[in-house]
Design a protein around this motif. Sequence first.
Motif, PDB file in Angstrom:
ATOM      1  N   HIS A   1       1.510  -6.211 -10.277  1.00  0.00           N
ATOM      2  CA  HIS A   1       0.640  -5.051 -10.181  1.00  0.00           C
ATOM      3  C   HIS A   1      -0.772  -5.439  -9.745  1.00  0.00           C
ATOM      4  O   HIS A   1      -1.774  -4.862 -10.174  1.00  0.00           O
TER       5      HIS A   1
ATOM      6  N   VAL B   1      -0.597   1.362 -13.027  1.00  0.00           N
ATOM      7  CA  VAL B   1      -1.851   0.856 -12.480  1.00  0.00           C
ATOM      8  C   VAL B   1      -2.356   1.778 -11.377  1.00  0.00           C
ATOM      9  O   VAL B   1      -3.560   2.065 -11.282  1.00  0.00           O
ATOM     10  N   ALA B   2      -1.437   2.272 -10.533  1.00  0.00           N
ATOM     11  CA  ALA B   2      -1.840   3.190  -9.457  1.00  0.00           C
ATOM     12  C   ALA B   2      -2.447   4.464 -10.035  1.00  0.00           C
ATOM     13  O   ALA B   2      -3.501   4.946  -9.575  1.00  0.00           O
TER      14      ALA B   2
ATOM     15  N   LEU C   1       1.977  -0.249  -1.905  1.00  0.00           N
ATOM     16  CA  LEU C   1       2.567   1.013  -2.363  1.00  0.00           C
ATOM     17  C   LEU C   1       1.902   2.203  -1.679  1.00  0.00           C
ATOM     18  O   LEU C   1       2.582   3.096  -1.144  1.00  0.00           O
TER      19      LEU C   1
ATOM     20  N   GLN D   1       3.892  -0.763 -11.606  1.00  0.00           N
ATOM     21  CA  GLN D   1       3.019  -0.458 -10.478  1.00  0.00           C
ATOM     22  C   GLN D   1       2.428   0.951 -10.587  1.00  0.00           C
ATOM     23  O   GLN D   1       1.233   1.158 -10.325  1.00  0.00           O
TER      24      GLN D   1
ATOM     25  N   THR E   1      -3.835  -6.000  -6.836  1.00  0.00           N
ATOM     26  CA  THR E   1      -4.382  -5.092  -5.823  1.00  0.00           C
ATOM     27  C   THR E   1      -3.536  -5.101  -4.561  1.00  0.00           C
ATOM     28  O   THR E   1      -3.325  -4.053  -3.928  1.00  0.00           O
TER      29      THR E   1
ATOM     30  N   ARG F   1      -0.304  -5.598  -4.355  1.00  0.00           N
ATOM     31  CA  ARG F   1       0.929  -4.830  -4.589  1.00  0.00           C
ATOM     32  C   ARG F   1       0.654  -3.332  -4.582  1.00  0.00           C
ATOM     33  O   ARG F   1       1.434  -2.543  -4.025  1.00  0.00           O
ATOM     34  N   ILE F   2      -0.450  -2.905  -5.162  1.00  0.00           N
ATOM     35  CA  ILE F   2      -0.803  -1.478  -5.165  1.00  0.00           C
ATOM     36  C   ILE F   2      -1.161  -1.018  -3.757  1.00  0.00           C
ATOM     37  O   ILE F   2      -0.856   0.116  -3.357  1.00  0.00           O
ATOM     38  N   ASP F   3      -1.792  -1.898  -2.985  1.00  0.00           N
ATOM     39  CA  ASP F   3      -2.120  -1.557  -1.598  1.00  0.00           C
ATOM     40  C   ASP F   3      -0.853  -1.326  -0.785  1.00  0.00           C
ATOM     41  O   ASP F   3      -0.784  -0.387   0.030  1.00  0.00           O
TER      42      ASP F   3
ATOM     43  N   LEU G   1      -5.520   3.570  -1.152  1.00  0.00           N
ATOM     44  CA  LEU G   1      -5.493   4.511  -2.266  1.00  0.00           C
ATOM     45  C   LEU G   1      -6.480   5.655  -2.041  1.00  0.00           C
ATOM     46  O   LEU G   1      -6.135   6.829  -2.202  1.00  0.00           O
TER      47      LEU G   1
END
Length: 801
Positions: free
Chosen positions: A495, A534-535, A503, A531, A497, A499-501, A437
Amino acid sequence: MRPAMVVGTAAFMVVAAAGGAIGMWPIYEDPWFLVMAAAAIALSIGVGSIALARSWVWWRTAISFATVFVVAGVPLAVPAVLTDPSQIPAALIGVLSAPVTGPNNLLTLELPLGTYQATLAPAFLVLLLAPGAALAIGARRSRWWGLAAPIALTPATFAIVFGATTATAGILAAVPILGLREALIGIASCSTVLLWMLWRAVMVRRLALREAGGIRQRPARRAAMGRAAIGTSMLLIAVIAAVSITPVLTALHPRTVPRSASEPIIRLAQEVSPLSTYRAMFAADTADEVLFEITTAGVDRVRLATLAFYDGQLARVTDPAAGINDPATAYTRLPSARLVGGDGVRADVVIGEYSGLWVPTVGTVAAIAFDGPDRAALADGFFYDAAAGSGIDISPVYGAGTSYTLRAAAPASMELSEATPPRSAPTLDETIVPESLTQWIRLQEAGSAGAGLADLVDRLRQRGYLSHALETPPPGTGWVADLGDYTFAPSRAGHSTDRIDALFTALVNRQTQLPDATDAELVAAVGDDEQFAVAAAMIADQLGFPSRIVVGARLQAEDGSAAGVPPCEDGTCRGRNITAWLEVQDVSGTWIPVDVTPQHEIPMDAVVDERRDPENATDVESERAEVVKPPEADPADADPRTSDDPESEVDLSSLVLGVQIAGSILLVLAILLGPLAVIVAVKAWRRRRRRRAALPAERIFGGWDEWVDATIDSGGPLPATRTRTEIVEAVGGADDARALAMIADHASFADESPQDEEATAFWQLVDRERERLGEAGSWRDRVRATLSLRSLRRGRRDRRP
C-alpha cells in the motif's frame, strides 16, 4: 534542641510536603489520596519529632519509619483491604515491594491511577519519609543539616518525575497558561525550603549569642525590611519568569519524563504494521483458522489495531515524524474502571490461533478482566490507547487460550453524509499523494463535505475489484469459495504511494477512455482492503477529514450489499473474516466508520472501443513539410502575465514562534541583567546630580560624597563619625585624597564661598581618585565595585562627618 526550632522546622516541612502532594494530585485524582497524604505527613512529623525528643540514632529512626510504613501503609495505600480483608496478604506484598516495583507500575499505568492495587504506596512512602527525615536532620545542630533541603523537595520531585507527559493548561480557567501549575508548585516548594534555610540561620545565630553570654540583639528593622524587600522581589521575578517563559519552553520542548519511554513503546516500534501483513490472513493455511471468539451485543465491529499515520510506505500506529515517544500515541495500562459515556457493552473473548500483541476490543474500553491462572500477568501486560481505541498485551503468556471480559461504551453513531470536515486543507505531504488520485477526484465532480466523501468512496468501491492474491488460488477454496461465482484477477500486495498511484491511474485511464460509461463499465482497479483503505484515507484527507485505518472484523454483514469479506459467523472470527475499514472524524470529534472493501460481482472485462474508419479517405502525402519561422515577438503586444494560482494564506506561525522566542530571551536577559543595570543607572544619575548642583559648595560636597561612596564600594570602611581627614587616613588615601578632604573642609568652614573654578578642579581630583581606585584592583574588583550596594545602603547621616 529548643522547641521553637523544632516547631518552626516542622511547619516549613509540612508546607513543603503539602506542595509536593498538590503536585501529585494529577497522578491519582482520587479523594482517598487526600486522606492518605494528610495521614502520611502527620505520621512523618510525629516520628521525626519523637526522634528529636529522644535523641535517637539514625538506625533507630529508620526502623521506626519502616515500621510505620508497613503497619499504616496497608490500610492507607491499599484502601481495598478496608472492605475486603481477604486482600490483606496481597496488599502487604504490594506495600513491601513498592520501593522496588512501584516506579515501574507508576510509569506503565494510565493516569489517573486512583487507588488501583498498591499504586498509592510509592506516594505514601515519599510523604512519610521526606518531611519527618528533613525535620530530624534539619532541626539538629549538625553539619549535615543542609541535607534536609533536598529531602524536603523529594515530594515535588516525585510529582515531576512520575507525572503526566503533558503539562496542564493552568490552575484556573481564567489563566489558561500551559505549564503554569507545575511552575508555581516548583517555585512554591523551592521558596519554602529557601525560607526555612534563612529562618534557621537567623535562629541558630540568636541562640548562639544567647548561650554565649545572654546577649540580646537589637532588632535591625531597616536591614530586615531590606532583606524582605529583596526576597519579595526575587519571588515576583521568579513568578513572572515562570508565567512568561514556561509556555514557550513547553511549546518548543515537549515534556519528557520517564513515562515517555516505557516498554509498550519499544514493543510497538518492533511490531510490523498490521496492514502490511493483511493478506497473510487469506493464505490457505490461515484463512480457516479460528483467531478468536467473541460474545457480545450492541456493537458490530471488533477492533484489532488502529493505524492513524501514513508515510508513503506503510500505515503505522505511531507517527513516523514524531517518533515512538509521542504522547498522542501512548499505550498505557488501565488502572481502574474508566468513566466513559454511551451505552454499556460487555464482550467475552477467547483467543484462538491468533499470534501477535493486538487484543480484540469493542467500543471504548472501560475495564478489562482476564481469566485463568495467568490473569495477573495478563493484566500487567495489557496496555490501551484510549484515543485510538486499540489495546495490546505484551505479556509472554498472551496467546491461544487467553480469555477475558471487556466492559466498554458503544461508539457514537453518525451518517457519513452528515459529517462536516474539521479542516479546510489536506495535511498529507504532496509527495505522498499521487497526482492520479487528485485527478480522479476532479473527474468525479462529487462535491465536498461528508456527502461528497460518501459519494467518492462509493464510486471507488464500485469501480474496484476484490482480489487477495497475485497468483490464482485453488478453485473452490479459501476466500475464493466465499465469493461464490467469482472471476479471479491478480492483485499486487502493498500500500505504498506507488501501489496507490497504479490503482488510480487505471481508474483515470478507464474513465478518460469512456467518459459516459456507468460504474459497471468503469471497473478497472484491482485490490483488497489493504489498498482501498489507504486510497479512501487519502481521499478523506483531500476533503479535510482526519482519518485512520482500522484492522479488525465485522460481526454483522453490510446492509444492502453482499460482503466482500464475510462477517464472523456466530462470533467466531477466522482469518478470512479479517477486514479493514476507514474511520473519519467529524468536526464534533465523532469517528465515523466507512467500509472500503471493493465489489466482486462485476469482473474486470476488457472494454474494446471500436471506432469506424472515416468515410472520406484521407490521402497520405509524402513528408515535404516546410519549416515556418514564428513572427518576431513584440514586447508591447504582450499581455500582462496572470497567475491562476489561488491566493494562499500567509503562514505566520513561524514568525509568531520566532517573536515569542526572541521575547522570551529578552525577558530572561531583562530579569537577569535588569537589576544590575538599575544599580549602574542609579549610581550614574547620582553622580550627574552631584556634579551639576546649583552652587559650587554643593558641587564640592557632592564630589566628596562621590569619593567616599567610591571607597566604600571598593571595600573601604563606612564613615560613621569620623572627620574627613580621619576617613582619608583610615583608607590609606593618597595626596589627592588628602587634598579633597582639605578643600571640602575649607568649603564647609571658610568665611568666603568657593568659586566655580574650585568646584571644577575638585571634581577633576575626584575623577582621578576614582580611576586610581579602579586601577588598584583587578577587573573583577572593578566589576564588584560598580555593582556594589554598600554606598546605596548607607544612611544620610553617614554622608556628613
